[in-house]
Design a protein around this motif. Structure first.
Motif, PDB file in Angstrom:
ATOM      1  N   ILE A 146     -15.328 -28.483  -5.840  1.00 11.36           N
ATOM      2  CA  ILE A 146     -16.572 -29.223  -5.616  1.00 11.36           C
ATOM      3  C   ILE A 146     -17.578 -28.851  -6.703  1.00 11.36           C
ATOM      4  N   THR A 147     -18.142 -29.859  -7.365  1.00 13.27           N
ATOM      5  CA  THR A 147     -19.093 -29.598  -8.453  1.00 13.27           C
ATOM      6  C   THR A 147     -20.539 -29.478  -7.969  1.00 13.27           C
ATOM      7  N   LEU A 148     -20.834 -30.021  -6.773  1.00 13.29           N
ATOM      8  CA  LEU A 148     -22.198 -30.008  -6.228  1.00 13.29           C
ATOM      9  C   LEU A 148     -23.185 -30.783  -7.116  1.00 13.29           C
ATOM     10  N   THR A 149     -22.671 -31.706  -7.922  1.00 13.42           N
ATOM     11  CA  THR A 149     -23.540 -32.446  -8.843  1.00 13.42           C
ATOM     12  C   THR A 149     -24.636 -33.227  -8.130  1.00 13.42           C
ATOM     13  N   PRO A 150     -24.362 -33.952  -7.032  1.00  8.52           N
ATOM     14  CA  PRO A 150     -25.456 -34.668  -6.358  1.00  8.52           C
ATOM     15  C   PRO A 150     -26.583 -33.735  -5.891  1.00  8.52           C
ATOM     16  N   ALA A 151     -26.211 -32.585  -5.347  1.00  5.58           N
ATOM     17  CA  ALA A 151     -27.221 -31.630  -4.887  1.00  5.58           C
ATOM     18  C   ALA A 151     -28.020 -31.073  -6.064  1.00  5.58           C
ATOM     19  N   LEU A 152     -27.337 -30.829  -7.177  1.00  6.30           N
ATOM     20  CA  LEU A 152     -28.017 -30.308  -8.363  1.00  6.30           C
ATOM     21  C   LEU A 152     -28.998 -31.319  -8.937  1.00  6.30           C
ATOM     22  N   LEU A 153     -28.588 -32.586  -8.983  1.00  2.00           N
ATOM     23  CA  LEU A 153     -29.476 -33.626  -9.507  1.00  2.00           C
ATOM     24  C   LEU A 153     -30.679 -33.838  -8.591  1.00  2.00           C
ATOM     25  N   THR A 154     -30.457 -33.738  -7.289  1.00  2.00           N
ATOM     26  CA  THR A 154     -31.581 -33.823  -6.355  1.00  2.00           C
ATOM     27  C   THR A 154     -32.531 -32.641  -6.539  1.00  2.00           C
ATOM     28  N   GLY A 155     -31.952 -31.458  -6.717  1.00  2.00           N
ATOM     29  CA  GLY A 155     -32.770 -30.277  -6.984  1.00  2.00           C
ATOM     30  C   GLY A 155     -33.565 -30.408  -8.267  1.00  2.00           C
ATOM     31  N   LEU A 156     -32.964 -31.027  -9.283  1.00  2.67           N
ATOM     32  CA  LEU A 156     -33.669 -31.265 -10.544  1.00  2.67           C
ATOM     33  C   LEU A 156     -34.881 -32.157 -10.331  1.00  2.67           C
ATOM     34  N   GLN A 157     -34.711 -33.218  -9.540  1.00  2.00           N
ATOM     35  CA  GLN A 157     -35.826 -34.119  -9.280  1.00  2.00           C
ATOM     36  C   GLN A 157     -36.928 -33.434  -8.474  1.00  2.00           C
ATOM     37  N   VAL A 158     -36.536 -32.593  -7.529  1.00  2.00           N
ATOM     38  CA  VAL A 158     -37.531 -31.840  -6.747  1.00  2.00           C
ATOM     39  C   VAL A 158     -38.315 -30.910  -7.661  1.00  2.00           C
ATOM     40  N   TYR A 159     -37.616 -30.259  -8.585  1.00  2.00           N
ATOM     41  CA  TYR A 159     -38.297 -29.336  -9.500  1.00  2.00           C
ATOM     42  C   TYR A 159     -39.248 -30.087 -10.427  1.00  2.00           C
ATOM     43  N   LEU A 160     -38.835 -31.243 -10.926  1.00  2.72           N
ATOM     44  CA  LEU A 160     -39.710 -32.038 -11.794  1.00  2.72           C
ATOM     45  C   LEU A 160     -40.947 -32.518 -11.037  1.00  2.72           C
ATOM     46  N   ALA A 161     -40.768 -32.886  -9.769  1.00  7.57           N
ATOM     47  CA  ALA A 161     -41.923 -33.289  -8.958  1.00  7.57           C
ATOM     48  C   ALA A 161     -42.863 -32.103  -8.761  1.00  7.57           C
ATOM     49  N   TRP A 162     -42.290 -30.915  -8.549  1.00  8.30           N
ATOM     50  CA  TRP A 162     -43.126 -29.705  -8.407  1.00  8.30           C
ATOM     51  C   TRP A 162     -43.854 -29.398  -9.708  1.00  8.30           C
ATOM     52  N   LEU A 163     -43.197 -29.609 -10.853  1.00  4.27           N
ATOM     53  CA  LEU A 163     -43.849 -29.381 -12.144  1.00  4.27           C
ATOM     54  C   LEU A 163     -45.055 -30.299 -12.330  1.00  4.27           C
ATOM     55  N   CYS A 164     -44.926 -31.564 -11.906  1.00  3.03           N
ATOM     56  CA  CYS A 164     -46.072 -32.483 -11.987  1.00  3.03           C
ATOM     57  C   CYS A 164     -47.246 -31.927 -11.200  1.00  3.03           C
ATOM     58  N   TYR A 165     -46.957 -31.462  -9.979  1.00  2.00           N
ATOM     59  CA  TYR A 165     -48.016 -30.872  -9.154  1.00  2.00           C
ATOM     60  C   TYR A 165     -48.591 -29.630  -9.816  1.00  2.00           C
ATOM     61  N   PHE A 166     -47.735 -28.768 -10.333  1.00  2.00           N
ATOM     62  CA  PHE A 166     -48.183 -27.505 -10.925  1.00  2.00           C
ATOM     63  C   PHE A 166     -49.104 -27.739 -12.116  1.00  2.00           C
ATOM     64  N   TYR A 167     -48.694 -28.608 -13.037  1.00  2.00           N
ATOM     65  CA  TYR A 167     -49.494 -28.809 -14.248  1.00  2.00           C
ATOM     66  C   TYR A 167     -50.819 -29.521 -13.945  1.00  2.00           C
TER      67      TYR A 167
END
Length: 349
Positions: A146-167
């Motif tokens: 199992i590569t967990l790619t869907p979960a990783l891509l979702t995590g990437l989007q969550v992190y990018l959304a958090w970065l928008c809030y942070f900056y």
């Protein structure tokens, strides 16, 4: 000496009754008077008396600049509202704090926010990077795992959304600090807004794009290193900043930031880390722009929908991200160099 002091009238008790409406004018008038007194003090022939006068004037200036119990009184002189706050809140909102403890509380909240954010910025991208590398290894090896790619891509989007809030939060907090007497360079506020724009653009790109995936891997590793540099700033420079505030060399509202001061030993560690971070950022941005610019000049997809298997949208978006990344790296380096130059010129004085 008597002629010098004779040029000033005896203070009246009414001079110390500062009304809120007249306070900015009175503070500016006081600063102008101190400047005139410095010029007059230069003509005093008795060297000992001149030194005493200059010492008193320096203490008075330091009191206005933030050493006194009222904090930095210059913040009350109708400071110009930063453009970001004007856009979001309008020009009629007053964000200047009158009490010093409230102003210092804003600064402490800023440092606390940075301290908490640095752990998110360090751990989350590193976990995502390791997960994405593991998925690449499993895919290339053809193993039935199992590569967990869907979960990783979702995590990437969550992190990018958090970065928008942070900056955006960082930019807003620094604007409030600015109107309350902090000496933050305006570029670092602009830097956070550009970073928020870049994060928002990455969030809008097709997550299944190979080009976006390639950029995301490099960005995650770079972001984790950036968190390490911020950790060095937060740990070492904060102590030095408080020392300089106590000595009157910095405003009580100054904070740890990209150009903050430190001791000689700390700067020998911090500045190389900053330049490595900026050089790496420039490399990532230029590399991405060079690899994706052909998609920008390709006429396909500009006026009508591109082919279903085409990666033009992802490549064009990452080209813009690469240009923003390279622009931020160059501007960060220029501002860091300007800060070093200023510090050296101040020492020579």
């Amino acid at each position: 000496g008597n002629c010098f002091w004779g040029s000033c009238h005896a203070p009246n008790s009414r001079d110390f009754l500062l009304s809120p409406t007249k306070l900015p004018l009175q503070i500016k008038s006081l600063q102008a008077n101190l400047q005139s007194l410095r010029k007059a003090a230069a003509s005093v022939k008795d060297r000992d008396e001149q030194d005493k006068i200059m010492q008193l004037l320096s203490e008075a200036s330091a009191t206005i600049a933030g050493v006194g119990p009222g904090g930095d009184l210059r913040r009350l002189c109708n400071p110009k509202m930063p453009r970001l706050l004007s856009y979001l809140l309008g020009n009629k909102v007053n964000l200047v704090t009158i009490r010093k403890d409230q102003a210092v509380g804003i600064r402490e909240e800023y440092h606390a926010f940075r301290n908490k954010a640095v752990w998110v910025m360090g751990t989350m991208p590193m976990l995502l990077y390791l997960g994405m590398k593991r998925a690449d290894h499993v895919t290339e090896g053809g193993k039935d795992k199992i590569t967990l790619t869907p979960a990783l891509l979702t995590g990437l989007q969550v992190y990018l959304a958090w970065l928008c809030y942070f900056y955006v939060a960082m930019a807003l907090r620094e604007c409030v600090l600015l109107v309350n007497g902090s000496h933050i360079r305006s570029w670092w506020i602009s830097h956070h807004m550009w970073s928020a724009l870049g994060s928002l653009l990455m969030l809008a790109l097709p997550i299944s794009s190979p080009t976006v995936y390639y950029f995301a891997e490099n960005f995650m590793l770079w972001s984790a290193f950036q968190a390490g540099v911020m950790l060095v700033q937060n740990r070492y420079q904060k102590r030095r900043m408080y020392t300089r505030i106590a000595l009157g060399k910095n405003s009580a509202m100054d904070v740890v930031s990209g150009e903050s001061s430190g001791s000689a030993g700390q700067l020998m560690v911090l500045y190389p880390l900053l330049f490595i971070l900026q050089g790496w950022q420039l490399y990532i941005g230029v590399d991405l722009a060079l690899k994706t610019w052909p998609a920008v000049v390709n006429p396909e997809g500009w006026l009508e929908q591109e082919r279903s298997q085409s990666d033009l949208r992802g490549m064009r978006g990452t080209f813009v991200c690469g240009c923003i990344f390279a622009f931020l790296a160059v501007m960060n380096s220029l501002n860091t160099i300007a800060t070093i130059t200023e510090k050296r010129s101040q020492k020579k004085r």
